[in-house]
Scaffold this active site. Structure first.
Site, mmCIF file in Angstrom:
data_model
loop_
_atom_site.group_PDB
_atom_site.id
_atom_site.type_symbol
_atom_site.label_atom_id
_atom_site.label_comp_id
_atom_site.label_asym_id
_atom_site.label_seq_id
_atom_site.Cartn_x
_atom_site.Cartn_y
_atom_site.Cartn_z
ATOM 1 N N HIS A 126 0.759 -1.142 0.089
ATOM 2 C CA HIS A 126 0.055 0.112 -0.075
ATOM 3 C C HIS A 126 0.836 1.215 -0.074
ATOM 4 O O HIS A 126 1.971 1.176 0.427
ATOM 5 C CB HIS A 126 -0.922 0.085 1.523
ATOM 6 C CG HIS A 126 -1.926 -0.911 1.141
ATOM 7 N ND1 HIS A 126 -3.032 -1.069 0.173
ATOM 8 C CD2 HIS A 126 -2.243 -2.029 1.994
ATOM 9 C CE1 HIS A 126 -4.062 -1.852 0.563
ATOM 10 N NE2 HIS A 126 -3.387 -2.794 1.652
ATOM 11 N N CYS B 292 -0.106 2.936 -4.453
ATOM 12 C CA CYS B 292 -1.057 4.170 -4.661
ATOM 13 C C CYS B 292 -0.369 5.253 -4.157
ATOM 14 O O CYS B 292 0.761 5.125 -3.437
ATOM 15 C CB CYS B 292 -2.387 4.029 -4.104
ATOM 16 S SG CYS B 292 -3.551 2.836 -4.683
#
Length: 496
Positions: free
Chosen positions: A328, A371
């Site tokens: 992430h 991301c």
């Protein structure tokens, strides 16, 4: 040798460095004569007894090996380099190899190695082994380690540290080569000569040409046969080192993958499908000639520590470094398995030239699947619409590698490439069954380029990745990868 100079060097060396010098001298000075030596002055007296300080060569080699080249200027008596002869004292390549392992072995792996050897060494020997050098000495006393008996050390390192295991394997291969090919007369090689032979032994006997260079030679010889007199003049133009990064070692170097799938006790979701990315990266970079190292589910602190330790490696026998982070992320950061953030700057910092000097002038590739914000990438129709690319993923089950948003900028030094899955502020997408959009396309394009007869450099490959990922549509949104680079040459990756 001037005693004042030796005294000045002694004052600059700490106890661990003296211990390293003492270990390196075990093959030239009797072990009993080295016992009890606590400072460099005592070691210098033993070296003088063996006439090993008649000139500065041997001591220079010692200081170079322990990376105290700053002390070499204290040895200079004039601007001339001492002459090297076959009789010149030199360090044992075996000792230098063991020192390199000690210098790069983490404390955690040292403790694991001691555990692996606990059934073969007694308790007293284990307690006496505060460092890897101490452990090597105890292994030698027990007959577990010698220049011709490295299997126990190799087996332990294969469980703990593949790059260091490769260092041992290269030394074993060199021993076999010199045993099978050495002439009857004794030839004494210094460490630099031995390193050169190790490098050369991993190369084919004929010059290695890339595909386009080979075709160029073939066409030239078919249309214009060359003479012996022309060969040397022409051959230098076949490979322009100013234009291309050299890939001369096999393996080319390390490809390190940090693969964070689970984030227990945090608000971040499990990254289902990331194992497919790790498999794809391992497959393609192994075929491209890299040694794979995969770390799963590292906290932010562990990520920093692993990269810091990696940056301490000696990369002289490496052509390039590849680091892939699958996690992430948020703007300018990636997440550890504890949801704490590691900035992109922290990922690259250990490998800058000022810290990892043996990577200077060599390409350092970072691929980040994460991301970079909470926004979505939109899309607009071009003036002349083109058919949409078919995306082989489960559209209804695409997921985002996102986290909270913070700011971070990344400064760049020479010879870095950072391949980002998405532009700043935006999410990237991953299929739980087939892996992330970016990494899977990256591996496809690397594979196609490696098999092609064309010599597409890495930036050309990444441009294709941008195009193909950008054509797709994911949960009605777009994704736009973003490469950033300070490469100074072209990098062409082919299967080995």
């Amino acid at each position: 040798m001037d005693r004042l100079k030796l005294s000045n060097i002694d004052e600059e060396l700490d106890s661990s460095e003296v211990a390293a010098l003492r270990f390196l001298c075990l093959d030239v000075i009797n072990k009993k004569r080295l016992e009890g030596i606590k400072d460099a002055k005592g070691l210098f007296l033993r070296l003088e007894e063996r006439a090993l300080l008649d000139n500065s060569m041997f001591l220079s080699e010692l200081l170079n090996t322990i990376r105290r080249t700053d002390l070499l200027n204290l040895l200079e008596t004039d601007s001339r380099r001492p002459e090297e002869t076959d009789a010149s004292p030199t360090l044992s390549a075996y000792r230098v190899m063991l020192y390199k392992i000690y210098d790069n072995l983490t404390q955690e792996n040292l403790e694991k190695m001691k555990f692996l050897l606990s059934s073969k060494l007694c308790k007293r020997q284990m307690e006496a082994s505060d460092t890897a050098l101490d452990l090597f000495v105890e292994m030698e006393k027990s007959g577990l380690l010698s220049n011709t008996n490295l299997q126990e050390l190799l087996a332990a390192l294969q469980e703990l540290d593949q790059p260091l295991a490769l260092t041992v394997q290269r030394h074993i291969d060199l021993n076999r080569m010199t045993t099978s090919h050495a002439p009857q007369s004794h030839v004494h090689l210094n460490v630099a000569q031995i390193a050169q032979r190790v490098d050369n032994s991993s190369q084919p006997t004929q010059p290695t040409l890339s595909i386009s260079e080979t075709l160029h030679c073939y066409e030239r010889e078919r249309n214009h046969p060359i003479t012996d007199a022309e060969t040397d003049q022409e051959s230098s133009s076949l490979h322009d080192e100013a234009e291309y990064y050299a890939l001369k070692h096999n393996p080319h170097g390390l490809c390190v993958v940090i693969n964070n799938e689970f984030f227990p006790g945090t608000t971040l979701s499990t990254r289902t499908g990331t194992q497919e990315d790790a498999k794809a990266l391992s497959k393609v970079f192994t075929r491209l000639g890299f040694t794979m190292v995969v770390h799963n589910n590292l906290t932010a602190g562990a990520m920093r520590q692993e990269l810091k330790e990696l940056g301490k490696n000696n990369f002289l026998d490496h052509d390039a470094l590849v680091v892939c982070v699958l996690s992430h992320g948020e703007k300018g950061c990636v997440s550890g398995s504890d949801a704490q953030q590691v900035s992109l700057q922290e990922l690259t910092e250990p490998f800058r030239s000022k810290r990892a000097c043996t990577l200077t002038g060599k390409p350092k590739l970072f691929f980040i699947q994460a991301c970079q914000g909470s926004g979505y990438q939109g899309g607009s129709l071009p003036c002349a619409p083109t058919p949409r690319q078919e995306v082989e993923v489960e559209q209804s089950r695409l997921e985002e590698d996102a986290g909270p948003v913070h700011g971070e900028t990344v400064p760049w030094d020479a010879d870095f490439l950072l391949g980002m899955a998405t532009v700043l502020e935006c999410k990237s997408f991953r299929s739980p069954s087939t892996g992330s959009i970016y990494i899977q396309e990256l591996c496809r394009q690397l594979e196609q380029s490696a098999e092609s007869r064309e010599e597409d450099d890495i930036l050309t490959v990444l441009t294709r990745v941008n195009r193909n990922v950008g054509k797709g549509e994911y949960l009605s949104y777009k994704q736009m990868p973003e490469p950033k680079y300070t490469l100074t040459k072209k990098l062409v990756l082919k299967f080995v």
